[in-house]
Scaffold this active site. Structure first.
Site, PDB file in Angstrom:
ATOM      1  N   ASP A 101     -37.245 -58.857  87.353  1.00 48.50           N
ATOM      2  CA  ASP A 101     -35.713 -58.998  88.264  1.00 48.50           C
ATOM      3  C   ASP A 101     -35.737 -59.072  90.140  1.00 48.50           C
ATOM      4  O   ASP A 101     -37.440 -59.640  90.730  1.00 48.50           O
ATOM      5  CB  ASP A 101     -36.486 -57.072  89.543  1.00 48.50           C
ATOM      6  CG  ASP A 101     -35.176 -56.681  90.051  1.00 48.50           C
ATOM      7  OD1 ASP A 101     -34.004 -56.580  89.701  1.00 48.50           O
ATOM      8  OD2 ASP A 101     -35.193 -56.305  91.487  1.00 48.50           O
ATOM      9  N   GLY A 124     -26.991 -67.798  90.534  1.00 49.05           N
ATOM     10  CA  GLY A 124     -27.505 -67.137  91.870  1.00 49.05           C
ATOM     11  C   GLY A 124     -27.206 -67.804  92.354  1.00 49.05           C
ATOM     12  O   GLY A 124     -26.742 -68.706  92.756  1.00 49.05           O
TER      13      GLY A 124
END
Length: 204
Positions: free
Chosen positions: A69, A153
């Site tokens: 994460d 991202g």
């Protein structure tokens, strides 16, 4: 030896495999187990989310599971997007949507105050209940416009400290040398080299 990556993100899986190459480990992903459900990332911290995903995949597959994460923390925004990085502009937001929102919120903020860091938390969960966490960080700043086509991202707007290029302007090899994920995975790699024999029966 087998480990399941608790992700369906193709680019993230490729990056994890690339950095861990050379170890005597067969790396699978949840794409190899289509019956697995998506895990809702509703934790308040990176490690909560990483552990939740890894625990679920480990329980369902009976194999060691690895979950990553990661997120971007921008000082001028009080640490946002943080754990909401992947969903900053909404639950169905694309990378472009998230970048657009981030740059809008940083409009007018001078370069010296656009400092930020990428955080990576990797959780490794074994069928015997043992759990391990590995952290990685890379500091830098946010560019004023997206640059580059590599990565995923927020890579097009993150300029790591000591560089003029964004992550998205770097080759995968260049990024792998300095990324937050590389730091966390190096710690994981060291752990596996040292302790994997203990778990050999679980990793086969």
């Amino acid at each position: 030896m087998k480990i399941v990556i608790a992700s369906r993100n193709r680019k993230k899986i490729e990056e994890l495999k690339r950095i861990l190459q050379g170890l005597e480990i067969t790396i699978l992903s949840v794409n190899d187990f289509p019956e697995l459900e998506e895990v809702k990332e509703d934790g308040l911290t990176f490690d909560e989310n990483a552990l939740k995903k890894a625990r679920y995949v480990c329980q369902q597959t009976g194999l060691p599971a690895l979950s990553d994460d990661s997120g971007l923390e921008v000082e001028a925004l009080g640490g946002r997007p943080g754990v909401r990085s992947a969903r900053y502009a909404g639950d169905e937001a694309s990378d472009d949507d998230n970048i657009k929102k981030l740059l809008e919120e940083l409009a007018g903020v001078p370069s010296e105050k656009r400092t930020a860091q990428f955080v990576c938390c990797i959780a490794l969960v074994f069928p015997d209940g043992k759990e391990y966490i590995f952290w990685g960080y890379v500091r830098g700043k946010i560019s004023e416009i997206p640059r580059g086509t590599q990565g995923f991202g927020y890579d097009p707007v993150f300029i790591p400290e000591g560089f003029k290029k964004t992550f998205a302007e770097m080759s995968p090899h260049e990024k792998d040398k300095i990324s937050h994920r590389k730091e966390a995975l190096d710690k994981l790699r060291d752990f596996l080299i040292k302790f994997a024999p203990i778990y050999k029966q679980n990793l086969l």
